[in-house]
Every structure is written in C-alpha cells, then in structure tokens.
Scaffold this motif. Structure first.
Motif, short mmCIF file in Angstrom:
data_model
loop_
_atom_site.label_atom_id
_atom_site.label_comp_id
_atom_site.label_asym_id
_atom_site.label_seq_id
_atom_site.Cartn_x
_atom_site.Cartn_y
_atom_site.Cartn_z
N GLU A 46 0.83 -1.20 0.00
CA GLU A 46 0.00 0.00 0.00
C GLU A 46 0.87 1.25 0.00
O GLU A 46 1.86 1.33 0.72
CB GLU A 46 -0.90 0.02 1.23
N ARG A 47 0.44 2.22 -0.82
CA ARG A 47 1.17 3.49 -0.87
C ARG A 47 1.23 4.12 0.52
O ARG A 47 0.25 4.15 1.26
CB ARG A 47 0.47 4.48 -1.80
N GLY A 48 2.44 4.61 0.88
CA GLY A 48 2.61 5.29 2.15
C GLY A 48 2.90 4.39 3.32
O GLY A 48 3.26 4.87 4.40
N GLN A 49 2.78 3.08 3.13
CA GLN A 49 3.06 2.15 4.22
C GLN A 49 4.55 1.80 4.23
O GLN A 49 5.21 1.82 3.21
CB GLN A 49 2.23 0.87 4.06
N GLU A 50 5.04 1.49 5.42
CA GLU A 50 6.46 1.18 5.58
C GLU A 50 6.66 -0.34 5.62
O GLU A 50 5.92 -1.05 6.31
CB GLU A 50 6.99 1.81 6.88
N TYR A 51 7.67 -0.80 4.89
CA TYR A 51 7.97 -2.23 4.82
C TYR A 51 9.45 -2.45 5.11
O TYR A 51 10.28 -1.59 4.86
CB TYR A 51 7.61 -2.80 3.44
N SER A 52 9.73 -3.63 5.66
CA SER A 52 11.12 -3.99 5.96
C SER A 52 11.68 -4.78 4.77
O SER A 52 11.22 -5.88 4.47
CB SER A 52 11.18 -4.84 7.24
N ILE A 53 12.68 -4.20 4.11
CA ILE A 53 13.30 -4.82 2.94
C ILE A 53 14.78 -5.03 3.25
O ILE A 53 15.53 -4.07 3.41
CB ILE A 53 13.14 -3.95 1.68
N ASN A 54 15.18 -6.30 3.33
CA ASN A 54 16.58 -6.66 3.65
C ASN A 54 17.07 -5.95 4.91
O ASN A 54 18.19 -5.44 4.98
CB ASN A 54 17.49 -6.31 2.47
N GLY A 55 16.18 -5.92 5.91
CA GLY A 55 16.56 -5.33 7.18
C GLY A 55 16.46 -3.81 7.23
O GLY A 55 16.74 -3.21 8.25
N LYS A 56 16.02 -3.17 6.13
CA LYS A 56 15.88 -1.72 6.09
C LYS A 56 14.42 -1.33 5.92
O LYS A 56 13.67 -2.02 5.23
CB LYS A 56 16.71 -1.13 4.95
N LYS A 57 14.04 -0.21 6.55
CA LYS A 57 12.68 0.29 6.44
C LYS A 57 12.54 1.10 5.15
O LYS A 57 13.31 2.02 4.90
CB LYS A 57 12.33 1.16 7.64
N GLU A 58 11.54 0.74 4.33
CA GLU A 58 11.29 1.47 3.08
C GLU A 58 9.81 1.78 2.96
O GLU A 58 8.96 0.96 3.33
CB GLU A 58 11.76 0.65 1.87
N ILE A 59 9.52 2.99 2.46
CA ILE A 59 8.12 3.40 2.25
C ILE A 59 7.71 3.02 0.84
O ILE A 59 8.48 3.14 -0.11
CB ILE A 59 7.98 4.91 2.48
N CYS A 60 6.48 2.58 0.71
CA CYS A 60 5.97 2.19 -0.61
C CYS A 60 5.51 3.43 -1.37
O CYS A 60 4.73 4.24 -0.86
CB CYS A 60 4.81 1.20 -0.43
N TYR A 61 6.01 3.60 -2.60
CA TYR A 61 5.59 4.67 -3.50
C TYR A 61 5.06 4.06 -4.80
O TYR A 61 5.43 2.94 -5.17
CB TYR A 61 6.76 5.60 -3.83
N TRP A 62 4.22 4.84 -5.48
CA TRP A 62 3.86 4.49 -6.86
C TRP A 62 4.77 5.33 -7.77
O TRP A 62 4.69 6.56 -7.77
CB TRP A 62 2.39 4.81 -7.13
N ASP A 63 5.61 4.66 -8.52
CA ASP A 63 6.55 5.33 -9.40
C ASP A 63 5.98 5.41 -10.81
O ASP A 63 5.58 4.38 -11.39
CB ASP A 63 7.89 4.59 -9.41
N MET A 64 5.96 6.62 -11.35
CA MET A 64 5.41 6.87 -12.68
C MET A 64 6.51 6.81 -13.73
O MET A 64 7.49 7.54 -13.65
CB MET A 64 4.72 8.24 -12.73
N TYR A 65 6.30 5.92 -14.72
CA TYR A 65 7.27 5.78 -15.81
C TYR A 65 6.71 6.26 -17.15
O TYR A 65 7.48 6.47 -18.09
CB TYR A 65 7.71 4.32 -15.92
N SER A 66 5.38 6.44 -17.22
CA SER A 66 4.79 6.95 -18.46
C SER A 66 3.45 7.60 -18.12
O SER A 66 2.58 6.96 -17.52
CB SER A 66 4.58 5.82 -19.48
N ILE A 67 3.31 8.88 -18.49
CA ILE A 67 2.05 9.59 -18.23
C ILE A 67 1.63 10.35 -19.48
O ILE A 67 2.44 10.63 -20.37
CB ILE A 67 2.18 10.58 -17.05
N GLU A 68 0.33 10.68 -19.50
CA GLU A 68 -0.24 11.47 -20.61
C GLU A 68 -1.00 12.64 -19.99
O GLU A 68 -1.77 12.47 -19.04
CB GLU A 68 -1.19 10.60 -21.43
N ALA A 69 -0.76 13.85 -20.48
CA ALA A 69 -1.34 15.05 -19.90
C ALA A 69 -2.84 15.11 -20.09
O ALA A 69 -3.38 14.72 -21.14
CB ALA A 69 -0.68 16.28 -20.50
N LYS A 70 -3.55 15.61 -19.07
CA LYS A 70 -4.98 15.89 -19.17
C LYS A 70 -5.28 17.36 -18.91
O LYS A 70 -5.91 18.03 -19.72
CB LYS A 70 -5.77 15.03 -18.18
#
Length: 418
Positions: free
Chosen positions: A167-191
């Motif tokens: 879930e976006r904004g939630q913190e997860y433990s990855i390889n012993g490190k705390k990381e926040i979940c983001y949605w990363d945008m790789y392609s967008i179209e303007a509105k």
C-alpha cells in the motif's frame, strides 16, 4: 488500461479506467498550425508554474515521477491541443480559465532542488487574473493518465488496477531496512493543470507572472518575480494601504535589526569570555602535560630502580643458595646453570637447604651433649701426684701418731714410778 491521477493532497481515487486508454493524439480542436486558435489576448496574463517535480522528490500522495517520464510527457501538454487550466480538477462542469502554452523540463534551480516541468500558461479569465495577482490562485496540481505505474517495493505494474499487496505510504522492511511504498510513474499522458487549495506536490506553484509577449520572441515584461508578492500593480500605481504595510514592515525590520545588534553584542561578549576560557584551558592543558611528563619520568625511574633491585635481590638469593650448599657440605653450582632457574625455584631450594642444615645442627648438638663434661675425667699425671701427696700425708700422719704414742707411753711410765 491506465490510471487517472490528480496530484492534490488527499486524492486517493487512483482507479483504472478503460476509457483512458482510448486517447487519440490526432484529435483536438486546437492545432499549432491554426493561428486563429493560437491567438493570445493582449490584456490576458501569462504565468510560469513549476507544476510537477521529478524523482527523487515524492508527493504527499506517495507518488514519484521519473525524470524520463516527465520529459516524454512534454508533447502531450500542448498536442494535439493545448491542455486546459481549470480549478480543483473539475473536468465535468468546471470552468476553463486558461490554457497551457508551453512546457519545458528544468533540471536545476527549482523550488524542490530536483528537475521539474515548468508550464507557461495563458489566463484570459478576468476573475482568474485577479485571483492570481492577489495570491488566491497560487498552488497547482497536474491531472494525468498514467500508462506505466510500478510499485517501489516489488516493481509490480499497477496501471491495470491490480494490487501487489503493498500500500502506498506504508512502511515495509526490505533486507533489514525500512522502506516506504511509493507508486513510481514511468509513463504519463497530460490531461489538465488545476489550481487547487492544497497541492500534493508542495512545490507546485506560480513562480512568475508577466504580460503577454508582443512578438514571438522572449521579451516578456515581468509583473511579479516573487511567490510572496501577492498583489501586482500593472500600472505602477502606489497603493496607500501597501505603503502603510511597508512602513510597518520597515519598522519591524528596524526593531529586528536593533535586537540582532544587541544579540551580536551579547554574542561578542560570550565570544570574548569563551576565548579567555580557552586560554585558561590551554594553560591547564600545558600544566597537565608537564605533570604528565614528570609522572612518566618518575614511573620510568621507579621501573628502572625496580629492575636493579630485582637484580640485586636475585644475586642475594643466589649467594644464599651457594652458601647453604657449602654449609651442608655440597659443592657450588655453576652460575650459568642457575640463570634458567626462577627466583621461586631458588627460594624453594634455599628452604630445603635450611631444613637440611637444621637437621645437621641438631645432630651435632646431640653429639656434643653426649661428650664428658670438662673435669669429669681425671688426668693420669694429676692422679699420680695426688697419690704421692696422699702417701706423703699418710706418712706424716703416721709420724705424728708415732710421736704422740711415744709421748703418751713415756708420760704413763713417769707417772707409774712416782
């Protein structure tokens, strides 16, 4: 499929929609080759807006826009038509207050210190111009269709509306490190670009307002270069209320300067005091260093004396050991052989030798006690002399007794005749 995203704080309705995929860039009312639609009214307002900032910056909706994503989206903001400027992302029944004229990718000197898309917009709407000048319309939010969205934790594609479990904004433990979940945008179209009250991108705001260009070149006349200048007087007229405010600000500034000068004086006094303390501490340090040097010298002298004392003690131990061996009738041991023996070993040997010597002394004393005492044994010569003297004394006694007897006989005879 794709996801419609509106970057204002609190927007959570990131739902996939099939309609978003059917966008045809060849359709639209406006075209760059159609000058009649590209006309900009002379009395309209031009505004530069830092609309969206690139990774590593993250919005308050926990979305991040990759730099390449923003670069690739630039054509879609003005083609096939200039995207609208509206309020609060109200696409259905809202009012278009302007259009996006140009978009550029700015890599440095941005409000967020990360790359950003800078929109140049034209605002012909009278009410909107007034609100931009007085600062009511200041912060913005982009509305886009996201064609490539990935989870920052696992990399899963989310543009089709599926969920990876993070879930976006939630913190997860990855390889012993705390990381926040983001949605990363790789392609967008303007509105669209909207003026909103609370933008998700905290740095999405107006950065400059100016009059429309009188030619195709960049000879814009700036109206306001500062985000803090909420009121703009295009005619250069002086506002009495503004003058009063400025006087109050000037007075406040002077008071602040006075306080700062007092603070500077106080700090200088503290600085002088600290310098004196530093000098005192340095003197103490020098004194401590000297004491430390003396202590080291004393310790080294004591250690040297201790070594010499230990050597002397060992020599005494060896001498006692050799003496006791002689006293017990044993031969001395070569000094080279004693070098490898410890002091404790020699002391043990000395103890044994003392015990052995004590036994010998006791035996000698016992033997001495059993010998005749002086005078208890008669000398033959003395005995002979004594015998002679005894005979002589006896002879004398006999002679005395004979005389006495003779005298007694004569006396008796004389008395008898009478």
């Amino acid at each position: 499929m794709a996801i419609i995203i509106r970057e204002y704080a609190g927007y959570n309705n990131f739902n996939a929609t099939r309609n978003a995929i059917d966008v045809n860039f060849t359709e639209g009312f406006f075209n760059e080759t159609n000058d009649s639609f590209a006309t900009i009214e002379p009395d309209s307002l031009m505004v530069d807006v830092e609309g969206i900032h690139a990774y590593p910056y993250a919005t308050r909706n926990f979305t991040r826009y990759m730099p390449k994503c923003l670069k690739n989206s630039i054509p879609s903001w003005t083609k096939p038509y200039r995207k609208p400027v509206i309020k609060h992302h109200n696409e259905e029944n809202g009012e278009t207050i302007g259009r996006i004229i140009n978009v550029k990718y700015k890599e440095s000197n941005t409000l967020s210190n990360t790359p950003a898309l800078v929109f140049t917009i034209n605002i012909p709407n009278e009410q909107a111009k007034k609100e931009i000048k007085n600062g009511l319309l200041a912060t913005t939010s982009i509305g886009v269709i996201a064609h490539d969205v990935r989870c920052s934790i696992c990399g899963a594609h989310l543009e089709d509306g599926s969920s990876c479990g993070h879930e976006r904004g939630q913190e997860y433990s990855i390889n012993g490190k705390k990381e926040i979940c983001y949605w990363d945008m790789y392609s967008i179209e303007a509105k669209e670009l909207s003026y909103v009250i609370v933008p998700s991108d905290a740095y999405s705001k107006n950065i400059r307002a100016f009059n429309p260009a009188t030619s195709t070149h960049n000879n814009n006349k700036p109206i306001s270069e500062s985000l803090d200048d909420n009121k703009v007087n295009t005619k250069g007229e002086t506002n009495l209320e503004d003058t009063k405010v400025l006087k109050e600000k000037l007075q406040q500034s002077e008071e602040s300067i006075t306080k700062l000068n007092e603070k500077i004086t106080e700090l200088e006094s503290e600085k002088k005091s600290l310098k004196e303390k530093i000098v005192e501490l340095n003197n103490n340090i020098d004194s401590l260093k000297e004491e430390k040097t003396q202590e080291i010298q004393l310790r080294e002298g004591a250690e040297s004396e201790l070594i010499e004392t230990k050597k002397e003690l060992r020599l005494n131990i060896i001498e006692n050991f050799q003496y006791l061996r002689q006293a017990t009738g044993k031969e001395k041991i070569n000094l080279d052989l004693l070098e490898n023996r410890t002091d404790d070993s020699l002391k043990d040997s000395i103890k044994d030798l003392k015990e052995e010597l004590s036994i010998v002394n006791n035996k000698a004393k016992e033997m001495n006690d059993n010998l005749p005492k002086p005078g208890s044994v008669k000398s033959p010569i003395k005995h002979s002399t004594n015998v002679q003297e005894s005979h002589k004394e006896s002879k004398n006694k006999k002679e005395i007794n004979f005389d006495e007897s003779l005298e007694q006989i004569l006396t008796a005879m004389f008395n008898k005749k009478r």
